[in-house]
Design a protein around this motif. Sequence first.
Motif, PDB file in Angstrom:
ATOM      1  N   THR A  86       0.828  -1.204   0.000  1.00 13.93           N
ATOM      2  CA  THR A  86       0.000   0.000   0.000  1.00 13.93           C
ATOM      3  C   THR A  86       0.860   1.250   0.000  1.00 13.93           C
ATOM      4  O   THR A  86       0.572   2.215  -0.713  1.00 13.93           O
ATOM      5  CB  THR A  86      -0.944   0.002   1.217  1.00 13.93           C
ATOM      6  OG1 THR A  86      -1.733  -1.188   1.167  1.00 13.93           O
ATOM      7  CG2 THR A  86      -1.856   1.216   1.214  1.00 13.93           C
ATOM      8  N   GLU A  87       1.947   1.258   0.779  1.00 11.02           N
ATOM      9  CA  GLU A  87       2.824   2.420   0.799  1.00 11.02           C
ATOM     10  C   GLU A  87       3.501   2.622  -0.553  1.00 11.02           C
ATOM     11  O   GLU A  87       3.612   3.745  -1.040  1.00 11.02           O
ATOM     12  CB  GLU A  87       3.878   2.299   1.901  1.00 11.02           C
ATOM     13  CG  GLU A  87       4.780   3.496   2.011  1.00 11.02           C
ATOM     14  CD  GLU A  87       4.045   4.819   2.225  1.00 11.02           C
ATOM     15  OE1 GLU A  87       4.550   5.851   1.753  1.00 11.02           O
ATOM     16  OE2 GLU A  87       2.964   4.832   2.842  1.00 11.02           O
ATOM     17  N   HIS A  88       3.904   1.534  -1.208  1.00 12.43           N
ATOM     18  CA  HIS A  88       4.493   1.676  -2.545  1.00 12.43           C
ATOM     19  C   HIS A  88       3.475   2.252  -3.523  1.00 12.43           C
ATOM     20  O   HIS A  88       3.809   3.109  -4.342  1.00 12.43           O
ATOM     21  CB  HIS A  88       5.025   0.339  -3.051  1.00 12.43           C
ATOM     22  CG  HIS A  88       6.352  -0.014  -2.492  1.00 12.43           C
ATOM     23  ND1 HIS A  88       7.486   0.698  -2.773  1.00 12.43           N
ATOM     24  CD2 HIS A  88       6.723  -1.007  -1.653  1.00 12.43           C
ATOM     25  CE1 HIS A  88       8.512   0.171  -2.138  1.00 12.43           C
ATOM     26  NE2 HIS A  88       8.066  -0.868  -1.439  1.00 12.43           N
ATOM     27  N   TYR A  89       2.234   1.797  -3.444  1.00 10.83           N
ATOM     28  CA  TYR A  89       1.181   2.329  -4.315  1.00 10.83           C
ATOM     29  C   TYR A  89       0.949   3.815  -4.040  1.00 10.83           C
ATOM     30  O   TYR A  89       0.855   4.618  -4.968  1.00 10.83           O
ATOM     31  CB  TYR A  89      -0.129   1.547  -4.135  1.00 10.83           C
ATOM     32  CG  TYR A  89      -1.292   2.251  -4.775  1.00 10.83           C
ATOM     33  CD1 TYR A  89      -1.450   2.253  -6.156  1.00 10.83           C
ATOM     34  CD2 TYR A  89      -2.209   2.963  -4.007  1.00 10.83           C
ATOM     35  CE1 TYR A  89      -2.492   2.936  -6.748  1.00 10.83           C
ATOM     36  CE2 TYR A  89      -3.254   3.646  -4.591  1.00 10.83           C
ATOM     37  CZ  TYR A  89      -3.398   3.623  -5.960  1.00 10.83           C
ATOM     38  OH  TYR A  89      -4.429   4.307  -6.543  1.00 10.83           O
ATOM     39  N   LEU A  90       0.857   4.194  -2.760  1.00  9.85           N
ATOM     40  CA  LEU A  90       0.615   5.594  -2.418  1.00  9.85           C
ATOM     41  C   LEU A  90       1.761   6.485  -2.880  1.00  9.85           C
ATOM     42  O   LEU A  90       1.539   7.594  -3.364  1.00  9.85           O
ATOM     43  CB  LEU A  90       0.382   5.738  -0.912  1.00  9.85           C
ATOM     44  CG  LEU A  90      -0.913   5.112  -0.385  1.00  9.85           C
ATOM     45  CD1 LEU A  90      -0.934   5.144   1.137  1.00  9.85           C
ATOM     46  CD2 LEU A  90      -2.131   5.794  -0.969  1.00  9.85           C
ATOM     47  N   ARG A  91       2.989   6.003  -2.745  1.00  6.38           N
ATOM     48  CA  ARG A  91       4.135   6.793  -3.211  1.00  6.38           C
ATOM     49  C   ARG A  91       4.124   6.925  -4.734  1.00  6.38           C
ATOM     50  O   ARG A  91       4.422   7.980  -5.271  1.00  6.38           O
ATOM     51  CB  ARG A  91       5.442   6.163  -2.744  1.00  6.38           C
ATOM     52  CG  ARG A  91       5.654   6.341  -1.263  1.00  6.38           C
ATOM     53  CD  ARG A  91       6.933   5.731  -0.805  1.00  6.38           C
ATOM     54  NE  ARG A  91       7.041   5.841   0.645  1.00  6.38           N
ATOM     55  CZ  ARG A  91       8.121   5.538   1.326  1.00  6.38           C
ATOM     56  NH1 ARG A  91       9.196   5.084   0.699  1.00  6.38           N
ATOM     57  NH2 ARG A  91       8.140   5.672   2.626  1.00  6.38           N
ATOM     58  N   TRP A  92       3.780   5.844  -5.435  1.00  3.96           N
ATOM     59  CA  TRP A  92       3.683   5.895  -6.894  1.00  3.96           C
ATOM     60  C   TRP A  92       2.603   6.896  -7.310  1.00  3.96           C
ATOM     61  O   TRP A  92       2.810   7.705  -8.208  1.00  3.96           O
ATOM     62  CB  TRP A  92       3.360   4.507  -7.446  1.00  3.96           C
ATOM     63  CG  TRP A  92       3.032   4.523  -8.902  1.00  3.96           C
ATOM     64  CD1 TRP A  92       3.910   4.549  -9.946  1.00  3.96           C
ATOM     65  CD2 TRP A  92       1.727   4.541  -9.469  1.00  3.96           C
ATOM     66  NE1 TRP A  92       3.219   4.576 -11.135  1.00  3.96           N
ATOM     67  CE2 TRP A  92       1.878   4.574 -10.866  1.00  3.96           C
ATOM     68  CE3 TRP A  92       0.443   4.530  -8.935  1.00  3.96           C
ATOM     69  CZ2 TRP A  92       0.786   4.604 -11.730  1.00  3.96           C
ATOM     70  CZ3 TRP A  92      -0.640   4.567  -9.790  1.00  3.96           C
ATOM     71  CH2 TRP A  92      -0.456   4.604 -11.174  1.00  3.96           C
ATOM     72  N   ARG A  93       1.468   6.847  -6.629  1.00  2.00           N
ATOM     73  CA  ARG A  93       0.367   7.766  -6.941  1.00  2.00           C
ATOM     74  C   ARG A  93       0.786   9.213  -6.703  1.00  2.00           C
ATOM     75  O   ARG A  93       0.484  10.096  -7.500  1.00  2.00           O
ATOM     76  CB  ARG A  93      -0.849   7.412  -6.083  1.00  2.00           C
ATOM     77  CG  ARG A  93      -2.095   8.184  -6.467  1.00  2.00           C
ATOM     78  CD  ARG A  93      -3.204   7.921  -5.531  1.00  2.00           C
ATOM     79  NE  ARG A  93      -2.834   8.511  -4.231  1.00  2.00           N
ATOM     80  CZ  ARG A  93      -3.542   8.404  -3.137  1.00  2.00           C
ATOM     81  NH1 ARG A  93      -4.652   7.699  -3.145  1.00  2.00           N
ATOM     82  NH2 ARG A  93      -3.158   8.959  -2.019  1.00  2.00           N
TER      83      ARG A  93
END
Length: 130
Positions: free
Chosen positions: A106-113
Amino acid sequence: MEGNALNREPGRQWAWLIPWFSGGFASLVSNVTGADRVSFFVVGMTAGTIWQLLFRRDLASRLTFMAVVVTVGVVATLASRREFVWEDMNTAGLGAIGILLGLIYTEHYLRWRDRTAERRPTETIAEPRR
């Protein structure tokens, strides 16, 4: 990044209750489905995802307390020279791994977003001429 991922203030400090109670919920799901290992893993991953979305923090900061508790437990077990047996290690271990994976993904997704949003050109609306 001390404590907060991407210098953001965390939102809901009560969100740690979600992974705390996820083991009980996973037990209920496994009773209904009959799939102990899958239930604990999926519920754990879901709990980790929700926890990170509600209370976004740097993972090293978030997991420090858990690492200290595990370290003290392992050292105490080794010092006692007794065999340590945990009957539910199969399902509880999968639940813990699921929570950790949910947090990380989830943190990787949020950072990508966030990076994607920063790259988009900002559109400015021209003011009408008078």
